[in-house]
Scaffold this active site. Structure first.
Site, PDB file in Angstrom:
ATOM      1  CE  LYS A  64      -4.221  -1.883   2.012  1.00 29.46           C
ATOM      2  NZ  LYS A  64      -5.295  -1.691   3.005  1.00 29.46           N
ATOM      3  N   GLY A 126       0.735  -0.363  12.031  1.00 26.13           N
ATOM      4  CA  GLY A 126       1.106  -0.503  10.625  1.00 26.13           C
ATOM      5  C   GLY A 126       0.232   0.310   9.695  1.00 26.13           C
TER       6      GLY A 126
END
Length: 243
Positions: A64, A126
């Protein structure tokens, strides 16, 4: 016909492929959706240099953030979060990165609001947590991170005691703990101090009821998994691809 796909690693389990294939069938569209399973970040450059005819892409862990250097433009929200889960490819082949995770989370959270207090304990620090925190900050929640090691911005799991639990009514599992097949795994928090004012939100969606959720429900807390969040982010991605 248009071509769509999901970039990720070890994504045979993917929610997105099944969801969009069914959506295309229901809409009578001759579109395709495929998994682009890349074993490492090193494969991203080759993919983006040779990507054939995609109109839109989803991105999942662990890429991502890694996809960002390969994009031509970032939506301000994606830039703020530092992660992209949706890429729109324009007619002139520009790649624009968006983050729809925060939108999906808010849509999934709405039926449970208001809570007695806008206070959230975020388990994990995260990329998944970044989108959740962005959404909760916009909803004026107080936020406390929990990580494996204590830091200036996070408590360690050992520091999560009765007072921390009672002071945070929303607890969000942003870790992969409990995902199939390791379904007995769960964040190590003191579940005995939960009560019916708490909401446990697990981003994990497979299994449908995680151990994290079950332990919360046994103490009277409301619980939910990540499925509706996935649906919300997918529908927002569809809207972006067609805008």
């Amino acid at each position: 016909m248009a071509r769509f796909g999901l970039i990720g690693k070890n994504i045979d389990y993917s929610f997105s492929r099944g969801y969009f294939k069914e959506k295309f069938q229901n809409l009578g569209l001759d579109h395709t959706y495929e998994n682009v399973d890349l074993p490492s970040e090193a494969n991203l450059e080759h993919f983006f240099a040779n990507m054939p005819g995609f109109k839109g892409l989803n991105v999942t862990i662990p890429y991502k953030s890694a996809v960002i250097p390969f994009l031509d433009e970032l939506d301000p929200v994606a830039e703020s979060i530092g992660a992209v889960n949706t890429i729109k490819i324009t007619a002139d082949n520009r790649r624009i990165g968006f983050n729809t995770d925060h939108h999906g989370f808010v849509k999934a959270l709405e039926p449970f609001l208001p809570l007695e207090d806008r206070s959230a304990l975020i388990l994990g620090t995260g990329g998944a947590a970044a989108a959740i925190v962005h959404a909760l900050a916009n909803l004026d929640f107080r936020i406390q991170f929990v990580s494996r090691e204590a830091s200036e911005t996070a408590l360690s799991y050992e520091q999560v005691n009765r007072y921390v639990i009672l002071d945070h009514l929303l607890i969000v599992n942003c870790t992969p703990l409990g995902t199939f097949p390791k379904v007995e795994a769960h964040p190590d928090i003191p579940y005995d101090f939960l009560n019916n004012n708490h909401l446990l939100f697990d981003l994990v969606y497979n299994p449908e009821e995680t151990t994290f959720m079950r332990l919360g429900a046994e103490r009277g807390a409301r619980v939910t998994n990540g499925y509706k969040m996935l649906v919300g982010q997918a529908e927002k991605a569809w809207e972006i691809w067609n805008s």
